[in-house]
Design a protein around this motif. Structure first.
Motif, mmCIF file in Angstrom:
data_model
loop_
_atom_site.group_PDB
_atom_site.id
_atom_site.type_symbol
_atom_site.label_atom_id
_atom_site.label_comp_id
_atom_site.label_asym_id
_atom_site.label_seq_id
_atom_site.Cartn_x
_atom_site.Cartn_y
_atom_site.Cartn_z
ATOM 1 N N ALA A 91 0.808 -1.221 0.000
ATOM 2 C CA ALA A 91 0.000 0.000 0.000
ATOM 3 C C ALA A 91 0.843 1.273 0.000
ATOM 4 C CB ALA A 91 -0.926 0.017 1.212
ATOM 5 N N ARG A 92 2.001 1.236 0.629
ATOM 6 C CA ARG A 92 2.832 2.450 0.739
ATOM 7 C C ARG A 92 4.299 2.076 0.699
ATOM 8 N NH1 ARG A 92 0.674 7.142 2.919
ATOM 9 N NH2 ARG A 92 2.655 7.647 3.948
ATOM 10 N N VAL A 93 5.105 3.059 0.318
ATOM 11 C CA VAL A 93 6.554 2.926 0.407
ATOM 12 C C VAL A 93 7.062 4.108 1.213
ATOM 13 C CG1 VAL A 93 8.725 2.826 -0.845
ATOM 14 C CG2 VAL A 93 6.692 1.737 -1.806
ATOM 15 N N VAL A 94 7.759 3.814 2.301
ATOM 16 C CA VAL A 94 8.327 4.855 3.155
ATOM 17 C C VAL A 94 9.743 5.129 2.680
ATOM 18 C CG1 VAL A 94 8.929 5.529 5.502
ATOM 19 C CG2 VAL A 94 6.908 4.105 5.083
ATOM 20 N N GLY A 95 10.021 6.392 2.369
ATOM 21 C CA GLY A 95 11.343 6.755 1.874
ATOM 22 C C GLY A 95 12.410 6.701 2.951
ATOM 23 N N SER A 96 13.639 7.000 2.550
ATOM 24 C CA SER A 96 14.774 6.916 3.476
ATOM 25 C C SER A 96 14.721 8.044 4.513
ATOM 26 C CB SER A 96 16.080 6.996 2.683
ATOM 27 O OG SER A 96 16.143 8.212 1.952
ATOM 28 N N GLY A 97 15.230 7.736 5.722
ATOM 29 C CA GLY A 97 15.324 8.728 6.788
ATOM 30 C C GLY A 97 13.984 9.215 7.310
ATOM 31 N N ARG A 98 12.997 8.340 7.349
ATOM 32 C CA ARG A 98 11.669 8.753 7.813
ATOM 33 C C ARG A 98 11.125 7.761 8.829
ATOM 34 N NH1 ARG A 98 7.648 9.869 3.061
ATOM 35 N NH2 ARG A 98 6.397 10.391 4.909
ATOM 36 N N ARG A 99 10.072 8.209 9.586
ATOM 37 C CA ARG A 99 9.333 7.322 10.483
ATOM 38 C C ARG A 99 7.853 7.641 10.348
ATOM 39 N NH1 ARG A 99 11.957 10.513 14.725
ATOM 40 N NH2 ARG A 99 13.320 8.746 15.065
ATOM 41 N N GLU A 100 7.052 6.603 10.415
ATOM 42 C CA GLU A 100 5.609 6.773 10.305
ATOM 43 C C GLU A 100 4.917 5.893 11.334
ATOM 44 O OE1 GLU A 100 4.256 6.085 6.333
ATOM 45 O OE2 GLU A 100 5.031 7.996 5.582
ATOM 46 N N LEU A 101 3.744 6.374 11.785
ATOM 47 C CA LEU A 101 2.919 5.647 12.739
ATOM 48 C C LEU A 101 1.617 5.243 12.070
ATOM 49 C CD1 LEU A 101 3.365 7.838 15.952
ATOM 50 C CD2 LEU A 101 4.612 5.762 15.305
ATOM 51 N N TYR A 102 1.223 3.967 12.256
ATOM 52 C CA TYR A 102 -0.019 3.451 11.676
ATOM 53 C C TYR A 102 -0.916 2.959 12.818
ATOM 54 C CZ TYR A 102 2.782 3.478 7.423
ATOM 55 O OH TYR A 102 3.574 3.860 6.360
ATOM 56 N N TRP A 103 -2.155 3.418 12.823
ATOM 57 C CA TRP A 103 -3.090 3.029 13.869
ATOM 58 C C TRP A 103 -3.342 1.519 13.855
ATOM 59 C CZ3 TRP A 103 -4.260 6.277 17.572
ATOM 60 C CH2 TRP A 103 -4.298 7.650 17.319
ATOM 61 N N ARG A 104 -3.353 0.957 15.049
ATOM 62 C CA ARG A 104 -3.809 -0.427 15.194
ATOM 63 C C ARG A 104 -5.336 -0.430 15.250
ATOM 64 N NH1 ARG A 104 0.242 -3.986 16.556
ATOM 65 N NH2 ARG A 104 2.186 -3.074 17.339
ATOM 66 N N ALA A 125 9.340 -9.318 -8.561
ATOM 67 C CA ALA A 125 7.945 -9.496 -8.144
ATOM 68 C C ALA A 125 7.306 -8.196 -7.675
ATOM 69 C CB ALA A 125 7.872 -10.539 -7.034
ATOM 70 N N LEU A 126 8.120 -7.191 -7.347
ATOM 71 C CA LEU A 126 7.582 -5.922 -6.835
ATOM 72 C C LEU A 126 7.486 -4.846 -7.904
ATOM 73 C CD1 LEU A 126 9.449 -5.667 -3.404
ATOM 74 C CD2 LEU A 126 7.052 -6.279 -3.801
ATOM 75 N N VAL A 127 8.020 -5.103 -9.089
ATOM 76 C CA VAL A 127 8.026 -4.063 -10.128
ATOM 77 C C VAL A 127 6.605 -3.637 -10.478
ATOM 78 C CG1 VAL A 127 8.639 -3.537 -12.515
ATOM 79 C CG2 VAL A 127 10.254 -4.773 -11.059
ATOM 80 N N THR A 131 4.868 -0.037 -9.648
ATOM 81 C CA THR A 131 4.423 0.782 -10.786
ATOM 82 C C THR A 131 2.967 1.184 -10.603
ATOM 83 O OG1 THR A 131 5.990 -0.403 -12.224
ATOM 84 C CG2 THR A 131 4.226 0.846 -13.288
ATOM 85 N N ARG A 132 2.192 0.273 -10.055
ATOM 86 C CA ARG A 132 0.780 0.577 -9.804
ATOM 87 C C ARG A 132 0.620 1.704 -8.771
ATOM 88 N NH1 ARG A 132 -1.913 -1.541 -5.756
ATOM 89 N NH2 ARG A 132 -0.431 -3.281 -5.571
ATOM 90 N N LEU A 133 1.474 1.740 -7.747
ATOM 91 C CA LEU A 133 1.382 2.791 -6.739
ATOM 92 C C LEU A 133 1.627 4.172 -7.338
ATOM 93 C CD1 LEU A 133 3.172 1.264 -3.613
ATOM 94 C CD2 LEU A 133 0.724 1.630 -3.969
ATOM 95 N N GLY A 134 2.540 4.248 -8.291
ATOM 96 C CA GLY A 134 2.758 5.500 -9.001
ATOM 97 C C GLY A 134 3.715 6.456 -8.329
ATOM 98 N N LYS A 135 3.620 6.666 -7.020
ATOM 99 C CA LYS A 135 4.442 7.654 -6.337
ATOM 100 C C LYS A 135 5.587 7.023 -5.554
ATOM 101 C CE LYS A 135 0.671 10.991 -5.866
ATOM 102 N NZ LYS A 135 -0.123 11.825 -4.926
ATOM 103 N N ALA A 136 5.871 5.791 -5.808
ATOM 104 C CA ALA A 136 6.958 5.114 -5.091
ATOM 105 C C ALA A 136 8.309 5.685 -5.535
ATOM 106 C CB ALA A 136 6.900 3.616 -5.356
ATOM 107 N N PRO A 137 9.297 5.722 -4.620
ATOM 108 C CA PRO A 137 10.621 6.262 -4.961
ATOM 109 C C PRO A 137 11.444 5.273 -5.792
ATOM 110 C CG PRO A 137 10.639 5.451 -2.715
ATOM 111 C CD PRO A 137 9.230 5.300 -3.197
#
Length: 373
Positions: A91-104, A125-127, A131-137
């Motif tokens: 669903a998402r790709v987190v870029g380098s040098g970052r942190r994110e919190l996801y609700w349980r 297998a991830l290409v 590509t579908r996500l579009g905004k991945a780094p």
């Protein structure tokens, strides 16, 4: 004055309690009574999944126990990226040098951390999902059949790519893929002005065929191998035609001097390019020169026709002379010739009377005709 406030938190909600501009606690589903003044309640929907509020960094630093209870935490270093899956789907790709919190309490969150520096290539297998996500780094490319891809990371050559689909992380390095065509190609060099050895100016169109045999060398040894081949063939044609007369060029217009062509092949072989045939495609003469050549050709053809005519007349005269010699020694042959001549004449007239000249053959008057005499 004492304030009493009731707060209801739904099953798909969480509430952050702020008292006097200071974080107090997080409320799960249920009904709560809050006492005191200056109390703020931020209600968040678990369906939003990512919590990016102003208290995120504070919670990570000061309340590790709340983080583990209410969130899934994803951290990446400067050399990492993280693949975040919701219920098993990327669903998402987190870029380098970052942190994110996801609700349980929402979708099941899992994360896969990838070292983009040691593994710059995205797994095959991830290409498609990325590509579908579009905004991945990532930087994606496709190398077609009959071509080769050259991968450069931060401007440095990394490796050669076979035909297929590829993607590379852009979070750490700057990937670039140069695609080189390995199929047989044709290069045309139009409108070259040439001065021949006999000082005739003409324009020629040249073509050559080539194939890249070593794409790495072709890309690294010269800035633009096709442009270099263009200039090399152009110089070779000038060297060849400049040493020939117009007549020699027109007689051998499909060839370039083999010594010069071989020098071109040797030079380009050093750049990973194999050169095949080099030939003149068209020769264009100035208007006045074309008229002169047409006159020359017409004169040559007229001279050839005159020569053939004289040969035929000579042969006919020689045949007549031989016939005369035979008839001189053979009177019977003379009479046969006379009869042959008489037969030809009769075919063209209605009647003919012959007397005197053919005594040995026709004793008296011979009358030949189509009607009564």
């Amino acid at each position: 004055m004492l304030y009493l406030r009731r707060v209801r938190v739904g099953d798909r909600e969480r509430a952050i309690v702020i008292r006097k501009r200071r974080f107090e606690r997080i409320l799960g589903p249920g009904e709560y009574w809050l006492f005191g003044s200056a109390v703020e309640v931020e209600v968040r929907q678990v369906a939003e999944v990512v919590y990016s509020g102003e208290w995120a960094d504070y919670l990570i630093r000061e309340h590790a126990e709340l983080i583990s209870a209410y969130f899934t935490r994803v951290d990446t270093t400067d050399a990492q990226v993280a693949l975040v899956y919701f219920d098993g789907k990327l669903a998402r790709v987190v870029g380098s040098g970052r942190r994110e919190l996801y609700w349980r309490g929402g979708p099941e969150i899992t994360a896969q951390v990838v070292d983009a520096r040691s593994e710059p290539e995205v797994p095959a297998a991830l290409v498609a999902p990325l590509t579908r996500l579009g905004k991945a780094p990532v930087s994606a490319t496709v190398v077609e059949e009959g071509k080769a891809g050259l991968l450069f990371l931060d401007g440095r050559f990394a490796r050669q790519l076979a035909p297929g689909a590829y993607a590379f992380w852009t979070a750490v390095a700057a990937p670039r893929v140069d695609v080189i065509d390995l199929r047989l190609q044709t290069l045309e060099i139009p409108g070259q002005e040439i001065l021949t050895r006999d000082k005739v100016s003409l324009r020629v169109n040249v073509w050559t065929e080539f194939r890249v045999t070593d794409p790495v060398r072709a890309r690294q040894a010269v800035k633009d191998f096709a442009e270099h081949l263009y200039r090399t063939v152009q110089l070779a044609v000038r060297q060849t035609l400049g040493r020939r007369t117009l007549e020699e060029i027109l007689a051998e217009k499909t060839t370039v001097d083999e010594t010069v062509a071989e020098a071109v092949r040797r030079e380009m072989e050093g750049f990973g390019v194999r050169v095949g045939a080099i030939a003149l495609k068209d020769i264009v003469l100035p208007g006045e020169m074309r008229e002169i050549l047409n006159q020359v050709v017409a004169a040559e053809k007229q001279a050839q026709a005159n020569l053939i005519r004289r040969r035929e007349e000579t042969a006919a005269t020689r045949s007549l002379l031989n016939t005369a010699r035979l008839m001189e020694d053979n009177p019977t042959l003379v009479r046969l010739k006379e009869l042959e001549t008489l037969e030809k004449v009769v075919e063209k007239v209605g009647s003919l009377t012959v007397g005197g000249g053919l005594e040995s053959v026709l004793r008296d008057l011979v009358s030949i005709g189509g009607g009564k005499q």
